[in-house]
Design a protein around this motif. Structure first.
Motif, short mmCIF file in Angstrom:
data_model
loop_
_atom_site.label_atom_id
_atom_site.label_comp_id
_atom_site.label_asym_id
_atom_site.label_seq_id
_atom_site.Cartn_x
_atom_site.Cartn_y
_atom_site.Cartn_z
N HIS A 13 -5.00 -3.80 10.22
CA HIS A 13 -5.26 -3.02 9.02
C HIS A 13 -5.90 -3.83 7.89
O HIS A 13 -6.05 -3.31 6.78
N ARG A 14 -6.28 -5.08 8.14
CA ARG A 14 -6.89 -5.90 7.11
C ARG A 14 -7.80 -6.93 7.76
O ARG A 14 -7.75 -7.17 8.96
N TYR A 15 -8.66 -7.55 6.93
CA TYR A 15 -9.62 -8.53 7.43
C TYR A 15 -9.10 -9.95 7.24
O TYR A 15 -8.13 -10.20 6.51
N PRO A 34 -0.87 1.32 5.06
CA PRO A 34 -0.80 0.13 5.92
C PRO A 34 0.38 -0.75 5.49
O PRO A 34 0.66 -0.86 4.28
N PHE A 40 0.99 -2.72 1.83
CA PHE A 40 0.24 -2.18 0.71
C PHE A 40 1.15 -1.31 -0.17
O PHE A 40 2.02 -0.60 0.32
N ASP A 90 -2.31 -5.36 -1.12
CA ASP A 90 -1.25 -6.09 -0.42
C ASP A 90 -1.10 -7.50 -0.96
O ASP A 90 -0.46 -8.35 -0.36
N ALA A 116 -5.95 -7.95 -0.07
CA ALA A 116 -6.87 -6.85 0.16
C ALA A 116 -6.57 -5.69 -0.79
O ALA A 116 -5.44 -5.52 -1.24
N PHE A 151 -7.77 -1.37 -1.82
CA PHE A 151 -8.58 -0.17 -1.63
C PHE A 151 -8.17 0.86 -2.67
O PHE A 151 -7.09 0.78 -3.26
N GLU A 179 -12.14 -2.71 1.04
CA GLU A 179 -12.47 -3.70 2.06
C GLU A 179 -11.36 -3.73 3.10
O GLU A 179 -10.57 -4.68 3.20
N ILE A 180 -11.29 -2.62 3.86
CA ILE A 180 -10.32 -2.47 4.94
C ILE A 180 -11.06 -1.87 6.13
O ILE A 180 -12.13 -1.28 5.97
N THR A 230 -8.39 2.34 9.42
CA THR A 230 -7.31 2.33 8.44
C THR A 230 -7.63 3.25 7.27
O THR A 230 -6.78 4.01 6.80
#
Length: 315
Positions: free
Chosen positions: A144-146, A218, A221, A245, A248, A250, A293-294, A298
């Motif tokens: 769920h994240r980069y 997610p 978050f 989080d 990250a 959104f 940026e997810i 997600t």
């Protein structure tokens, strides 16, 4: 810039545990540098195969107020001036992209909290903009994240280079200084150009945050802020819910349609995805748009989870 293979990053599993503690220290140093370090320079920004170069001036006064000015040096003229992460004025193409009240506050990283969702690993050393740097890998524990590869100035902890990577280790975004000087910019350098138009912040009305909830978020978050702006379609207030989080972020925009003909959509530019879903409510149709940026999957799941109501989902 090189794209780091996932296998290389996962090699950090073999690093001794003491390196994880060192990685936490470096993350804290990076946070401190952003709040306290004066600097000016030029950097390269890359995403989706396009490059741009920018000048940056960053000064911290005696009271701890952070003033910053960014100026694009090639292509269309773009400029933004910020105070403590809040955009005060913009010009050029950014006028349509920067919302009133939009902020880029310094992230107050909590390494212990982040380690619930990311693995922190020291990966070695590098050299950026003529300065010695330490390389820190920040790898997600779920889909769920980069992931990030951060190059931090060995002397100050200042972020000199950042690579944003997807689950395959492919490069999504690069930020990298080409030149940097550790000095306080002059007042004239921090002053925005005449074309930089002031922004007025419009906060959400009291109780607006109770109008919407997410049935699913997610893991890690949580809701950080709620803003409000006017719809370009219906001219009515649009709620903006901002989630994060600790690393990250959104945002979820909820826009009354009032009969407007719009369709579901999805797009991606570098690491930034935008997913729009039409939703029916007792007060009429609403367009739910998730931007951040997810990963795309997600963002779609978050969009489909939005409901009218007060209770936020528990990850």
């Amino acid at each position: 810039m090189r794209a780091i293979s996932l296998a290389f990053l996962l090699g950090g599993w073999l690093v001794q545990p003491v390196h994880a503690a060192d990685a936490q220290d470096w993350l804290l140093r990076m946070t401190e540098a952003e709040r306290t370090q004066n600097f000016e320079g030029a950097f390269i920004y890359q995403r989706s195969g396009s490059f741009s170069t920018h000048a940056i001036w960053h000064r911290v006064d005696e009271a701890g107020k952070v003033r910053e000015r960014l100026l694009q040096l090639d292509g269309a003229a773009r400029e933004v001036a910020l105070v403590d992460g809040r955009a005060e004025c913009v010009n050029g193409a950014l006028e349509d992209q920067v919302a009133a009240g939009q902020e880029w506050p310094a992230r107050a990283f909590d390494p212990k909290q982040l380690m619930e969702w990311y693995d922190l690993r020291l990966m070695g050393e590098s050299r950026v903009a003529g300065r010695s740097a330490v390389v820190l890998a920040v790898m997600p524990r779920d889909q769920h994240r980069y992931g990030f590869e951060l190059h931090l100035d060995r002397e100050t902890g200042l972020l000199l280079k950042s690579l944003l990577l997807n689950e395959k280790g492919q490069l999504l975004e690069r930020f990298q200084f080409s030149t940097v000087e550790l000095k306080a910019p002059d007042e004239s350098e921090l002053k925005a150009g005449a074309g930089c138009k002031p922004l007025q912040v419009v906060e959400a009305a009291k109780g607006q945050s109770d109008a919407w909830r997410s049935d699913w978020l997610p893991p890690g978050f949580s809701l950080n802020n709620v803003l409000e702006r006017k719809s370009a379609i219906s001219k009515e207030p649009v709620a903006c819910l901002m989630y994060g989080d600790g690393l990250a972020r959104f945002s979820v925009f909820l826009e009354p349609l009032r009969g407007a003909a719009v369709e579901d959509a999805r797009s991606q530019l570098g690491p930034t995805v935008a997913v729009s879903k039409r939703m029916s409510t007792k007060d009429g149709d609403v367009m739910v748009t998730v931007v951040g940026e997810i990963p795309m999957g997600t963002a779609e799941r978050v969009a489909l989870s939005m409901r009218s109501g007060v209770a936020q989902a528990t990850p």
